[in-house]
Design a protein around this motif. Structure first.
Motif, PDB file in Angstrom:
ATOM      1  N   VAL A   9      -0.693   3.057  -1.626  1.00  0.00           N
ATOM      2  CA  VAL A   9      -0.042   4.419  -1.168  1.00  0.00           C
ATOM      3  C   VAL A   9       1.503   4.148  -1.836  1.00  0.00           C
ATOM      4  CG1 VAL A   9       1.028   5.628   0.535  1.00  0.00           C
ATOM      5  CG2 VAL A   9      -1.027   4.680   0.779  1.00  0.00           C
ATOM      6  N   PRO A  10       1.543   4.688  -2.922  1.00  0.00           N
ATOM      7  CA  PRO A  10       2.933   4.521  -3.531  1.00  0.00           C
ATOM      8  C   PRO A  10       4.157   5.339  -2.689  1.00  0.00           C
ATOM      9  CG  PRO A  10       1.905   6.391  -4.798  1.00  0.00           C
ATOM     10  CD  PRO A  10       1.005   5.688  -3.582  1.00  0.00           C
ATOM     11  N   ASP A  11       5.276   4.905  -2.644  1.00  0.00           N
ATOM     12  CA  ASP A  11       6.288   5.371  -2.092  1.00  0.00           C
ATOM     13  C   ASP A  11       6.782   6.841  -2.741  1.00  0.00           C
ATOM     14  OD1 ASP A  11       8.692   5.505  -0.018  1.00  0.00           O
ATOM     15  OD2 ASP A  11       9.771   5.482  -2.170  1.00  0.00           O
ATOM     16  N   SER A  12       6.668   6.969  -3.974  1.00  0.00           N
ATOM     17  CA  SER A  12       6.916   8.001  -4.544  1.00  0.00           C
ATOM     18  C   SER A  12       6.337   7.951  -6.218  1.00  0.00           C
ATOM     19  CB  SER A  12       8.422   8.407  -4.650  1.00  0.00           C
ATOM     20  OG  SER A  12       9.398   7.426  -4.987  1.00  0.00           O
ATOM     21  N   VAL A  13       6.559   8.903  -6.801  1.00  0.00           N
ATOM     22  CA  VAL A  13       6.024   8.739  -8.469  1.00  0.00           C
ATOM     23  C   VAL A  13       7.210   9.480  -9.006  1.00  0.00           C
ATOM     24  CG1 VAL A  13       3.778   8.502  -7.709  1.00  0.00           C
ATOM     25  CG2 VAL A  13       4.361  10.660  -8.443  1.00  0.00           C
ATOM     26  N   TYR A  14       7.272   8.978 -10.383  1.00  0.00           N
ATOM     27  CA  TYR A  14       8.054   9.592 -11.443  1.00  0.00           C
ATOM     28  C   TYR A  14       7.960  11.268 -11.691  1.00  0.00           C
ATOM     29  CZ  TYR A  14      10.765  10.680 -15.746  1.00  0.00           C
ATOM     30  OH  TYR A  14      11.623  11.221 -16.678  1.00  0.00           O
TER      31      TYR A  14
ATOM     32  N   VAL B 286      16.794   9.063 -13.859  1.00  0.00           N
ATOM     33  CA  VAL B 286      15.364   9.106 -13.328  1.00  0.00           C
ATOM     34  C   VAL B 286      15.290   9.398 -12.204  1.00  0.00           C
ATOM     35  CG1 VAL B 286      13.412   7.267 -12.740  1.00  0.00           C
ATOM     36  CG2 VAL B 286      14.937   6.990 -14.906  1.00  0.00           C
ATOM     37  N   HIS B 287      14.196  10.413 -11.668  1.00  0.00           N
ATOM     38  CA  HIS B 287      14.114  10.949 -10.404  1.00  0.00           C
ATOM     39  C   HIS B 287      12.456  11.030 -10.012  1.00  0.00           C
ATOM     40  CE1 HIS B 287      18.186  12.502 -10.467  1.00  0.00           C
ATOM     41  NE2 HIS B 287      17.818  13.105 -11.743  1.00  0.00           N
ATOM     42  N   TYR B 288      12.378  10.838  -8.772  1.00  0.00           N
ATOM     43  CA  TYR B 288      11.139  10.554  -8.262  1.00  0.00           C
ATOM     44  C   TYR B 288      10.728  11.669  -7.175  1.00  0.00           C
ATOM     45  CZ  TYR B 288       9.920   6.171 -10.691  1.00  0.00           C
ATOM     46  OH  TYR B 288       9.954   5.009 -11.309  1.00  0.00           O
ATOM     47  N   THR B 289       9.521  11.600  -6.574  1.00  0.00           N
ATOM     48  CA  THR B 289       9.312  12.520  -5.991  1.00  0.00           C
ATOM     49  C   THR B 289      10.004  12.497  -4.505  1.00  0.00           C
ATOM     50  OG1 THR B 289       7.295  11.226  -5.391  1.00  0.00           O
ATOM     51  CG2 THR B 289       6.918  13.298  -6.849  1.00  0.00           C
ATOM     52  N   ASN B 290      10.342  11.494  -4.241  1.00  0.00           N
ATOM     53  CA  ASN B 290      11.374  11.371  -2.838  1.00  0.00           C
ATOM     54  C   ASN B 290      12.713  11.692  -3.110  1.00  0.00           C
ATOM     55  OD1 ASN B 290      12.323   9.210  -4.376  1.00  0.00           O
ATOM     56  ND2 ASN B 290      11.543   7.688  -2.658  1.00  0.00           N
ATOM     57  N   PHE B 291      13.028  12.269  -4.290  1.00  0.00           N
ATOM     58  CA  PHE B 291      14.430  12.732  -4.414  1.00  0.00           C
ATOM     59  C   PHE B 291      14.446  14.507  -3.667  1.00  0.00           C
ATOM     60  CE2 PHE B 291      17.209  15.525  -6.801  1.00  0.00           C
ATOM     61  CZ  PHE B 291      18.492  15.049  -6.819  1.00  0.00           C
ATOM     62  N   ASP B 292      15.554  14.433  -2.773  1.00  0.00           N
ATOM     63  CA  ASP B 292      15.549  15.679  -2.184  1.00  0.00           C
ATOM     64  C   ASP B 292      17.074  16.212  -2.435  1.00  0.00           C
ATOM     65  OD1 ASP B 292      15.605  17.745  -0.440  1.00  0.00           O
ATOM     66  OD2 ASP B 292      14.139  16.818   1.071  1.00  0.00           O
TER      67      ASP B 292
ATOM     68  N   ILE C 158      10.763  17.415  -8.950  1.00  0.00           N
ATOM     69  CA  ILE C 158       9.984  18.036  -7.868  1.00  0.00           C
ATOM     70  C   ILE C 158      10.121  17.088  -6.818  1.00  0.00           C
ATOM     71  CG2 ILE C 158       7.541  18.416  -7.345  1.00  0.00           C
ATOM     72  CD1 ILE C 158       6.832  18.387 -10.282  1.00  0.00           C
ATOM     73  N   THR C 159      10.255  17.710  -5.409  1.00  0.00           N
ATOM     74  CA  THR C 159      10.173  17.157  -4.132  1.00  0.00           C
ATOM     75  C   THR C 159       8.800  17.182  -3.565  1.00  0.00           C
ATOM     76  OG1 THR C 159      12.345  17.175  -4.156  1.00  0.00           O
ATOM     77  CG2 THR C 159      11.299  16.512  -1.956  1.00  0.00           C
ATOM     78  N   VAL C 160       8.190  16.141  -3.134  1.00  0.00           N
ATOM     79  CA  VAL C 160       6.890  15.961  -2.761  1.00  0.00           C
ATOM     80  C   VAL C 160       6.875  15.275  -1.237  1.00  0.00           C
ATOM     81  CG1 VAL C 160       4.448  15.113  -2.666  1.00  0.00           C
ATOM     82  CG2 VAL C 160       5.624  15.735  -4.681  1.00  0.00           C
TER      83      VAL C 160
ATOM     84  N   LYS D 159      -5.523  10.393  -4.555  1.00  0.00           N
ATOM     85  CA  LYS D 159      -5.059  11.632  -3.950  1.00  0.00           C
ATOM     86  C   LYS D 159      -3.723  11.971  -4.701  1.00  0.00           C
ATOM     87  CE  LYS D 159      -7.418  11.670   0.391  1.00  0.00           C
ATOM     88  NZ  LYS D 159      -8.239  12.920  -0.009  1.00  0.00           N
ATOM     89  N   THR D 160      -3.612  13.327  -5.077  1.00  0.00           N
ATOM     90  CA  THR D 160      -2.412  13.544  -5.732  1.00  0.00           C
ATOM     91  C   THR D 160      -1.781  14.849  -4.782  1.00  0.00           C
ATOM     92  OG1 THR D 160      -3.200  14.933  -7.377  1.00  0.00           O
ATOM     93  CG2 THR D 160      -2.800  12.569  -8.000  1.00  0.00           C
ATOM     94  N   PRO D 161      -0.471  15.106  -4.967  1.00  0.00           N
ATOM     95  CA  PRO D 161       0.713  14.496  -5.825  1.00  0.00           C
ATOM     96  C   PRO D 161       1.081  13.449  -4.776  1.00  0.00           C
ATOM     97  CG  PRO D 161       1.256  16.607  -4.604  1.00  0.00           C
ATOM     98  CD  PRO D 161      -0.067  16.656  -4.469  1.00  0.00           C
ATOM     99  N   ALA D 162       1.382  12.228  -5.485  1.00  0.00           N
ATOM    100  CA  ALA D 162       2.245  11.025  -4.956  1.00  0.00           C
ATOM    101  C   ALA D 162       1.443  10.822  -3.508  1.00  0.00           C
ATOM    102  CB  ALA D 162       3.592  11.515  -4.508  1.00  0.00           C
TER     103      ALA D 162
END
Length: 497
Positions: A52-57, A146-152, A296-298, A319-322
């Motif tokens: 389980v990744p914390d977030s993805v690019y 660089v921004h990941y999906t946990n960027f809010d 994108i924020t997931v 499973k996606t996304p992230a």
């Protein structure tokens, strides 16, 4: 015959060593005993588990919005996005006098509208479910980098306090659109967000709508329109779009566009067209493209995903996304140490997919079609640099016969050799290297999307880069355990004495 095999081995860049020990008892000989070259096969165990990744690019050309529940796990995932607009360098509008003449000495816009155009091929869920979004003005541009999906942007304080905010109900299948219009080949489902209420800027100046704010600054501060950087940093830092209500639809947008409609007056143009009416309608258009920043924020239930990954001993997941990827532990030592005097020609492995036990419905998540097998420690760098598979540490394949197969043509033997050499090189300078690099023999299997060349005319053309899959996809894979491993088939060769 001998020359043919020598040339074949040279083509594989084999490292030949002298040794008394033969490998006749291992695998199956693929050549005649009369030849000086012996080719044999061997199978090794591959272990897998869910990761389980914390977030993805997040890559700049993907805009997903919605909230949907995975029917397989009952876990909800939501996506929102931030967008900026790309201003065409030195954008042109009519002379200031032509605008003021049409509005009794004022500079005003008739209206301002943001259009979000659905991409039907990547939109998933109930086309009639009611969803609600909120568009909020940013206080300042999101910093480059660089921004990941946990960027809010909301949590990071990017939303302008007291700034423009518009809510909008929508459905994918807009029932207000006439069937005759929907039947046209040119019709594209679109969300229309109108910015026509009074707008007050940071200086306390109030305009009749957001479009008027833009075009008045065009004439008062033309330097703001020199390029996209000036436009976003001086005038329009962008907007955040998030779901505030509704569930059951995950929308992908092929484009986001802001259009400012205005009227101008031109006696010269009326005379040229030989008409009496000297007032004309036009517009200024800016688009959200990958030349400007998008994120994108997931949001999904990481605790539930980790519990699933840890407790399911029968399957691994993608499973996606992230969401969840599959982690692969490769038998590097076994492959290299059991045949120390043989040359590693090729290695192949197949990850079988397990069909859903639940009844398939229209809302069952799509199965990932394209996947990447990549060295775990190279994962983030690969996507941040927007790279393509290279058959060195990153390998690409498609779903076929209900499995993801990396055949001998994929050259994943290169990854085995790279991991082996990296470990040995590290140990020469640091005896604790393995403890400090616990992922040295691990790879990640994950779904990916493709970036195609702008000139590409075929859907089957080779991608120029790979990105994280940001749509909703899901599949289970057979888990490779010590009692029931996934098998890797390896082919070796050596000279007979």
């Amino acid at each position: 015959m001998k020359l043919k095999y020598c040339l074949a081995i040279a083509g594989f860049a084999m490292a030949i060593c002298s040794c008394d020990e033969g490998t006749d008892n291992i695998g199956m000989s693929l050549t005649s005993s009369n030849d000086n070259i012996n080719v044999s096969t061997h199978e090794f165990n591959v272990l897998t588990e869910s990761f389980v990744p914390d977030s993805v690019y997040t890559y700049n050309n993907e805009l997903y919005l919605g909230r949907i529940t995975d029917p397989e796990t009952d876990i909800t995932v939501a996506s929102s996005f931030m967008m900026q607009f790309n201003m065409v360098e030195n954008a042109m509008m009519p002379e200031k006098k032509e605008i003021t003449d049409a509005h009794n000495g004022s500079i005003v816009a008739d209206s301002c509208v943001i259009y979000l155009t659905f991409d039907a091929s990547k939109t998933f869920g109930d086309s009639t479910t009611a969803m609600k979004l909120r568009l909020s003005e940013l206080d300042h541009p999101v910093a480059d980098g660089v921004h990941y999906t946990n960027f809010d942007p909301v949590k990071e304080g990017y939303i302008r306090e007291g700034g423009l905010s518009v809510s909008r109900m929508y459905t994918y299948h807009d029932l207000t659109v006439k069937d005759s219009l929907r039947a046209l080949s040119t019709y594209q489902p679109t969300i229309t967000i109108r910015l026509n209420k009074p707008y007050t800027d940071k200086n306390g100046v109030t305009y009749n709508n957001y479009g008027t704010y833009i075009i008045q600054n065009y004439y008062d501060h033309p330097q703001y329109f020199k390029n996209s950087y000036a436009f976003t940093h001086q005038l329009c830092p962008g907007f955040n779009v998030e779901t505030t209500d509704g569930q059951g639809l995950m929308a992908h947008f092929s484009s986001a566009q802001m259009i400012i409609y205005y009227t101008y007056q031109s006696d010269e143009l009326a005379e040229e067209l030989e008409i009496e009416d000297n007032k004309f309608s036009s517009f200024l258009s800016v688009s959200s493209t990958d030349e400007v920043l998008q994120t994108i924020t997931v949001k999904n239930d990481k605790a539930a995903l980790k519990k699933l990954a840890e407790t399911d001993q029968q399957f691994t997941y993608m499973k996606t996304p992230a969401g969840i990827f599959t982690e692969v532990t490769l038998p590097v030592d076994e492959v290299k140490s059991t045949h120390t005097c043989d040359s590693l020609l090729s290695a192949s492995v197949t990850f079988p997919r397990v069909n859903n036990m639940e009844e398939l419905t229209a809302y069952t998540f799509a199965v990932p079609q394209k996947v990447l097998l990549i060295q775990k420690d190279s994962l983030n760098n690969f996507f941040e640099k927007i790279q393509n598979y290279n058959n060195k540490y990153a390998f690409y394949t498609s779903l076929s016969k209900n499995a993801y197969s990396f055949s001998s043509s994929s050259d994943i033997n290169n990854l085995i050799t790279k991991m082996y050499n990296d470990r040995n090189t590290g140990l020469k300078s640091d005896p604790n290297w393995v403890e400090k690099h616990p992922n040295w023999n691990k790879a990640i299997l994950l779904p990916v999307g493709e970036i195609k060349s702008a000139t590409s005319s075929s859907t089957n053309s080779t991608p120029i880069a790979l990105i994280h899959e940001m749509g909703v996809t899901s599949t289970r894979l057979k888990r490779g355990t010590s009692s029931d491993p996934i098998k890797m088939r390896v082919i070796y060769a050596h000279f007979n004495d």
